[in-house]
Design an enzyme around this catalytic site. Structure first.
Site, PDB file in Angstrom:
ATOM      1  N   ASN A   8       0.858  -0.723   0.204  1.00  0.00           N
ATOM      2  CA  ASN A   8      -0.006   0.024  -0.083  1.00  0.00           C
ATOM      3  C   ASN A   8       0.868   1.204  -0.337  1.00  0.00           C
ATOM      4  O   ASN A   8       1.747   1.402   1.063  1.00  0.00           O
ATOM      5  CB  ASN A   8      -1.196   0.010   0.975  1.00  0.00           C
ATOM      6  CG  ASN A   8      -1.793   0.991   1.312  1.00  0.00           C
ATOM      7  OD1 ASN A   8      -1.886   1.958   0.859  1.00  0.00           O
ATOM      8  ND2 ASN A   8      -2.403   1.252   2.426  1.00  0.00           N
ATOM      9  N   LYS A  10      -0.231   4.513  -0.476  1.00  0.00           N
ATOM     10  CA  LYS A  10      -0.758   4.886  -0.068  1.00  0.00           C
ATOM     11  C   LYS A  10      -0.426   6.905  -0.456  1.00  0.00           C
ATOM     12  O   LYS A  10      -0.754   6.344  -1.618  1.00  0.00           O
ATOM     13  CB  LYS A  10      -0.631   5.444   1.423  1.00  0.00           C
ATOM     14  CG  LYS A  10      -0.152   4.328   2.303  1.00  0.00           C
ATOM     15  CD  LYS A  10       0.412   4.712   3.858  1.00  0.00           C
ATOM     16  CE  LYS A  10      -1.005   2.910   4.463  1.00  0.00           C
ATOM     17  NZ  LYS A  10      -0.750   3.320   6.145  1.00  0.00           N
ATOM     18  N   HIS A  96     -10.182   0.561   4.416  1.00  0.00           N
ATOM     19  CA  HIS A  96      -8.677   0.940   5.190  1.00  0.00           C
ATOM     20  C   HIS A  96      -9.275   2.019   6.118  1.00  0.00           C
ATOM     21  O   HIS A  96      -9.697   2.743   6.034  1.00  0.00           O
ATOM     22  CB  HIS A  96      -7.474   2.074   3.954  1.00  0.00           C
ATOM     23  CG  HIS A  96      -5.456   1.598   5.090  1.00  0.00           C
ATOM     24  ND1 HIS A  96      -5.675   2.397   5.979  1.00  0.00           N
ATOM     25  CD2 HIS A  96      -4.953   0.739   4.716  1.00  0.00           C
ATOM     26  CE1 HIS A  96      -4.962   2.171   6.624  1.00  0.00           C
ATOM     27  NE2 HIS A  96      -4.133   1.221   5.580  1.00  0.00           N
ATOM     28  N   GLU A  98      -7.344   3.911   7.455  1.00  0.00           N
ATOM     29  CA  GLU A  98      -7.198   5.957   7.297  1.00  0.00           C
ATOM     30  C   GLU A  98      -8.286   6.565   6.261  1.00  0.00           C
ATOM     31  O   GLU A  98      -8.777   7.728   6.114  1.00  0.00           O
ATOM     32  CB  GLU A  98      -6.051   5.716   6.455  1.00  0.00           C
ATOM     33  CG  GLU A  98      -4.391   5.219   7.208  1.00  0.00           C
ATOM     34  CD  GLU A  98      -3.285   5.222   6.468  1.00  0.00           C
ATOM     35  OE1 GLU A  98      -3.451   5.606   5.259  1.00  0.00           O
ATOM     36  OE2 GLU A  98      -2.594   5.120   7.549  1.00  0.00           O
ATOM     37  N   GLU A 166      -5.622  -5.136  10.454  1.00  0.00           N
ATOM     38  CA  GLU A 166      -4.666  -4.065  10.916  1.00  0.00           C
ATOM     39  C   GLU A 166      -5.639  -3.239  11.730  1.00  0.00           C
ATOM     40  O   GLU A 166      -6.122  -2.635  12.054  1.00  0.00           O
ATOM     41  CB  GLU A 166      -4.280  -2.944   9.669  1.00  0.00           C
ATOM     42  CG  GLU A 166      -4.128  -3.384   7.926  1.00  0.00           C
ATOM     43  CD  GLU A 166      -3.794  -3.011   7.012  1.00  0.00           C
ATOM     44  OE1 GLU A 166      -2.880  -3.131   6.534  1.00  0.00           O
ATOM     45  OE2 GLU A 166      -4.504  -1.841   7.388  1.00  0.00           O
ATOM     46  N   GLY A 172       1.873   2.353  10.744  1.00  0.00           N
ATOM     47  CA  GLY A 172       2.793   3.610  10.435  1.00  0.00           C
ATOM     48  C   GLY A 172       3.458   4.520  12.090  1.00  0.00           C
ATOM     49  O   GLY A 172       3.874   5.208  12.196  1.00  0.00           O
ATOM     50  N   SER A 210       2.820  -1.938  10.433  1.00  0.00           N
ATOM     51  CA  SER A 210       4.366  -1.900  10.684  1.00  0.00           C
ATOM     52  C   SER A 210       5.123  -3.225  10.572  1.00  0.00           C
ATOM     53  O   SER A 210       6.485  -3.567  10.715  1.00  0.00           O
ATOM     54  CB  SER A 210       4.684  -1.339  12.149  1.00  0.00           C
ATOM     55  OG  SER A 210       3.794   0.145  12.107  1.00  0.00           O
TER      56      SER A 210
HETATM   57  P1  PGA Z   1       1.954   0.626   7.782  1.00  0.00           P
HETATM   58  O1  PGA Z   1       0.506   0.281   7.134  1.00  0.00           O
HETATM   59  O2  PGA Z   1       2.796  -0.700   7.194  1.00  0.00           O
HETATM   60  O3  PGA Z   1       3.007   1.474   7.247  1.00  0.00           O
HETATM   61  O4  PGA Z   1       1.759   0.340   9.751  1.00  0.00           O
HETATM   62  C1  PGA Z   1      -0.281  -0.766   6.799  1.00  0.00           C
HETATM   63  C2  PGA Z   1      -1.230  -0.356   6.317  1.00  0.00           C
HETATM   64  O5  PGA Z   1      -1.544   1.234   6.553  1.00  0.00           O
HETATM   65  O6  PGA Z   1      -2.055  -1.162   5.243  1.00  0.00           O
END
Ligand code: PGA
Length: 253
Positions: A8, A10, A96, A98, A166, A172, A210
């Protein structure tokens, strides 16, 4: 069994960087195809064409990061599943955290997005996960199974569903859920989905939050983990190469 590594990206990368990284992913996907490790890159929508070019004649797959439930229309700034499919995408992320947080996407909207994505012929990567307060209150499994039920209540194309667990507090942040917590949640999701989709087929279950080259071996080896959804580390091809090597090593055990 295939290990799925979904990237991803982003809201990152310039066009030139995206092109370069897409080409590197193509090589990686083709190299690891024989080892049952498969790659799905979800770039910013603008870079879909670069991914389409890189994935042509390759094992590499790509998808959108989100999609609107309508096919076309007056929805400034949005992209539809139909548009993604027409540009060559095979996948799209739905729900997701976010998007749920920054765009107020509700479970009902996520369910509608999944229907539209299935109508367009895409496979959906549905994200679910609890916040820190929910976990501390012992509500993590409740939250996740409620999200699964709500998003998937009228699904018929179960073969076009992938789930990504997640935990929001692990995205993140550098905080990773413990292997015990991940396995417990994945086992719970498998049990829930078995009853929800009528047993025959349980969607692949990815872990996200992460994931990086340092922790991937342990996470990918968990019995109910079929792959990972990777954000930050997916922007660095060396990290992905190392994660893929761990996925390969698990396959050959
Ligand atoms: P991250 O993001 O690996 O940076 O924690 C994962 C995600 O949001 O899909």
């Amino acid at each position: 069994m295939t290990v799925l590594l979904a990237a991803n990206w982003k809201m990152n990368l310039t066009a030139a960087e995206a092109q370069h990284l897409a080409d590197a992913y193509r090589q990686l996907a083709d190299e690891y195809q024989a080892h049952n490790v498969s790659f799905i890159v979800c770039p910013p929508a603008l870079y879909g064409a670069a991914l389409q070019q890189a994935s042509e004649g390759s094992a590499l797959n790509w998808g959108g990061q989100a999609s609107h439930p309508a096919e076309f229309g007056a929805h400034t700034g949005d992209i539809s599943a139909k548009m993604l499919q027409s540009g060559g995408a095979s996948f799209v992320i739905a729900g997701h955290s976010e998007r749920r947080q920054n765009h107020g996407e509700s479970d009902e909207q996520v369910a509608a997005q999944i229907q539209a994505a299935h109508n367009a012929g895409l496979t959906v990567i549905l994200c679910v996960g609890e916040g820190l307060a929910d976990r501390k209150a012992g509500q993590a499994e409740n939250i996740v199974t409620t999200q699964l039920s709500a998003a998937l209540h009228n699904i018929t194309k179960w073969e076009s569903v992938i789930i990504a667990y997640e935990p929001i507090w692990a995205i993140g942040t550098g905080e990773v859920a413990s292997p015990e917590d991940i396995q417990a949640m994945h086992a719970k999701m498998a049990e829930h989905l078995t009853s929800q989709c009528g047993a025959a087929f349980v969607p692949p279950l990815l872990y996200g939050g992460s994931v990086n080259a340092g922790n991937a071996a342990e996470i990918l080896a968990l019995p109910d983990v079929n792959g990972a959804l990777i954000g930050g580390a997916s922007l660095k091809i060396d990290e992905m190469r190392a994660i893929a090597a761990h996925a390969k090593a698990i396959q050959s055990r």
